[in-house]
Motif scaffolding. Structure first.
Motif, PDB file in Angstrom:
ATOM      1  N   HIS A 211       0.837  -1.206   0.000  1.00 49.14           N
ATOM      2  CA  HIS A 211       0.000   0.000   0.000  1.00 49.14           C
ATOM      3  C   HIS A 211       0.870   1.253   0.000  1.00 49.14           C
ATOM      4  O   HIS A 211       0.592   2.216  -0.743  1.00 49.14           O
ATOM      5  CB  HIS A 211      -0.908   0.003   1.223  1.00 49.14           C
ATOM      6  N   ALA A 214       2.371   1.763  -3.515  1.00 49.34           N
ATOM      7  CA  ALA A 214       1.370   2.238  -4.477  1.00 49.34           C
ATOM      8  C   ALA A 214       0.967   3.690  -4.183  1.00 49.34           C
ATOM      9  O   ALA A 214       0.836   4.518  -5.094  1.00 49.34           O
ATOM     10  CB  ALA A 214       0.153   1.323  -4.450  1.00 49.34           C
ATOM     11  N   LYS A 215       0.791   3.991  -2.902  1.00 50.33           N
ATOM     12  CA  LYS A 215       0.399   5.360  -2.507  1.00 50.33           C
ATOM     13  C   LYS A 215       1.490   6.358  -2.868  1.00 50.33           C
ATOM     14  O   LYS A 215       1.222   7.426  -3.436  1.00 50.33           O
ATOM     15  CB  LYS A 215       0.117   5.386  -1.005  1.00 50.33           C
ATOM     16  N   GLN A 219       0.388   5.011  -8.271  1.00 57.07           N
ATOM     17  CA  GLN A 219      -0.057   4.036  -9.266  1.00 57.07           C
ATOM     18  C   GLN A 219      -0.166   2.660  -8.614  1.00 57.07           C
ATOM     19  O   GLN A 219       0.323   2.446  -7.502  1.00 57.07           O
ATOM     20  CB  GLN A 219       0.910   3.974 -10.445  1.00 57.07           C
ATOM     21  N   ARG A 220      -0.809   1.750  -9.297  1.00 55.41           N
ATOM     22  CA  ARG A 220      -0.975   0.420  -8.751  1.00 55.41           C
ATOM     23  C   ARG A 220       0.380  -0.267  -8.550  1.00 55.41           C
ATOM     24  O   ARG A 220       1.356   0.009  -9.268  1.00 55.41           O
ATOM     25  CB  ARG A 220      -1.863  -0.423  -9.672  1.00 55.41           C
ATOM     26  N   LEU A 221       0.400  -1.161  -7.591  1.00 53.88           N
ATOM     27  CA  LEU A 221       1.632  -1.874  -7.269  1.00 53.88           C
ATOM     28  C   LEU A 221       2.181  -2.610  -8.483  1.00 53.88           C
ATOM     29  O   LEU A 221       3.401  -2.601  -8.730  1.00 53.88           O
ATOM     30  CB  LEU A 221       1.362  -2.858  -6.127  1.00 53.88           C
ATOM     31  N   ASN A 242      -5.668  -9.941  -7.711  1.00 51.60           N
ATOM     32  CA  ASN A 242      -6.242  -8.932  -6.834  1.00 51.60           C
ATOM     33  C   ASN A 242      -6.821  -9.553  -5.571  1.00 51.60           C
ATOM     34  O   ASN A 242      -7.336 -10.672  -5.598  1.00 51.60           O
ATOM     35  CB  ASN A 242      -7.361  -8.172  -7.546  1.00 51.60           C
ATOM     36  N   ASP A 245     -10.352  -6.295  -2.194  1.00 51.36           N
ATOM     37  CA  ASP A 245     -10.546  -4.847  -2.347  1.00 51.36           C
ATOM     38  C   ASP A 245     -10.213  -4.365  -3.754  1.00 51.36           C
ATOM     39  O   ASP A 245     -10.257  -3.171  -4.028  1.00 51.36           O
ATOM     40  CB  ASP A 245      -9.717  -4.084  -1.313  1.00 51.36           C
ATOM     41  N   GLN A 247      -7.349  -4.445  -5.212  1.00 53.67           N
ATOM     42  CA  GLN A 247      -5.935  -4.101  -5.347  1.00 53.67           C
ATOM     43  C   GLN A 247      -5.089  -5.369  -5.308  1.00 53.67           C
ATOM     44  O   GLN A 247      -5.512  -6.404  -4.800  1.00 53.67           O
ATOM     45  CB  GLN A 247      -5.510  -3.158  -4.221  1.00 53.67           C
ATOM     46  N   GLU A 248      -3.882  -5.280  -5.833  1.00 50.03           N
ATOM     47  CA  GLU A 248      -3.011  -6.444  -5.860  1.00 50.03           C
ATOM     48  C   GLU A 248      -2.807  -7.033  -4.462  1.00 50.03           C
ATOM     49  O   GLU A 248      -2.606  -6.302  -3.495  1.00 50.03           O
ATOM     50  CB  GLU A 248      -1.634  -6.072  -6.440  1.00 50.03           C
TER      51      GLU A 248
END
Length: 367
Positions: A211, A214-215, A219-221, A242, A245, A247-248
């Motif tokens: 997290h 990505a934050k 962008q996404r992990l 995924n 949630d 997310q990866e």
């Protein structure tokens, strides 16, 4: 050995599976067995052992020596993607495979890349300061003692139990997946030990790291991994399952081809450099591969990497995943072993990979 060392999050057949376009497999220079220092029958011994049922569940093996492929074998077997049955697969060099908790170690490398770019907090930084959405947790004096390093080393001291089957909702990994806010769930666990004191296997720790990456990157992990780690290594075919949630699943969802997994190990041998480019900062590798604590099974542990001491000579760095996934690096031999297998959710699922490495790879070296 504590079974938690070998288990990774799984058992969720409802999760989305991101697609990846097929691209040609990365080509590696090859060494003959003799040139690589192996007995001439090393590969044949593995094939015979598999046929005899001694290496049950084995799917793939890639061994690099001096940066070249010395051994490569694939076998058919039942497989799944994060708990979703795939049936029997005729594995080959082009087929991706679940890495399960090997994903954690690769996230550890990604954190170091992100740190060098100033995108994530340093290991000595306060953990809760990086999660401003939870001021109630940040105001807890006991939780103010949590640092990023405690996450990297899985020594947060929070209540966490992945020893239960992954079909059991009481398993902390599954409970995290089902929680409305996975990061609050992890950070709000009861504190049962002082931070830094005891290693506790935790997919939640890696979820926090993913997290933050990505934050910080915005962008996404998976996209960050693709541009900063995979593409520079010539890896253009991967998938990252995924979580609930969307997310990866940082702790266990990565899928790579065995040759590409081996490339990660070679990067460790080469101190983070590939074709003249510093892909992972050398100082981060030094930090990550330095013993910080010991696991319940007696292994040493750094920043998301196991530091075992076995084989002849010793394997120094390792990444382990549910079902028998393994990445083993032996610097003294200039050797990398990447293993994929399908012995998911079995307490003895690690045995095939250990037997293969010890008896047939190290045991296949010429005296």
């Amino acid at each position: 050995m504590d079974r938690r060392v070998f288990l990774a999050a799984t058992g969720a057949a409802l999760l989305a599976r991101p697609a990846a376009a097929q691209v040609p497999i990365r080509q590696w220079a090859q060494l003959s067995l003799g040139e690589a220092g192996f007995r001439p029958d090393a590969g044949e011994r593995i094939e015979k052992a598999f046929a005899a049922g001694e290496l049950k569940g084995l799917h793939g093996l890639v061994v690099l020596r001096h940066g070249k492929i010395a051994l490569e074998r694939y076998f058919p077997g039942a497989d799944e993607i994060w708990g979703t049955d795939r049936g029997v697969i005729a594995f080959n060099a082009d087929e991706m495979h679940d890495l399960r908790s090997v994903s954690k170690s690769i996230v550890g490398l990604l954190y170091g890349i992100a740190l060098a770019e100033g995108l994530v907090p340093k290991p000595e930084a306060s953990l809760l300061a990086s999660f401003p959405d939870y001021p109630d947790l940040a105001s807890d004096p006991a939780r103010q003692r949590l640092w990023i390093e405690h996450v990297l080393t899985m020594t947060m001291g929070l209540e966490w139990d992945e020893s239960l089957p992954y079909s059991d909702p009481r398993n902390s990994e599954i409970a995290m997946e089902q929680a409305p806010d996975r990061y609050r769930f992890v950070l709000d666990r009861p504190i049962i030990r002082p931070p830094g004191e005891t290693w506790t296997y935790s997919g939640g720790a890696t979820a926090l790291l993913g997290h933050l990456i990505a934050k910080g990157a915005g962008q996404r992990l998976g996209l960050f991994a693709s541009s900063r780690l995979f593409a520079p290594l010539g890896i253009h075919n991967f998938a990252w399952t995924n979580g609930f949630d969307g997310q990866e699943a940082a702790a266990s969802g990565l899928r790579l081809r065995p040759r590409d997994l081996a490339a990660i190990g070679q990067l460790l041998l080469d101190k983070g450099v590939h074709e003249g480019r510093q892909v992972v900062p050398a100082d981060w590798l030094t930090q990550s591969l330095t013993s910080r604590t010991k696991t319940g099974g007696g292994l040493h542990y750094g920043y998301q990497w196991y530091l075992p001491r076995y084989g002849t000579p010793s394997v120094r760095y390792g990444a382990f995943g549910n079902g028998g996934q393994r990445l083993l690096v032996a610097p003294d031999l200039d050797l990398v072993i990447a293993i994929t297998a399908g012995n998911y959710n079995r307490p003895d699922g690690w045995q095939t990979s250990v037997k293969l490495a010890d008896e047939f790879v190290f045991g296949g070296l010429a005296k």
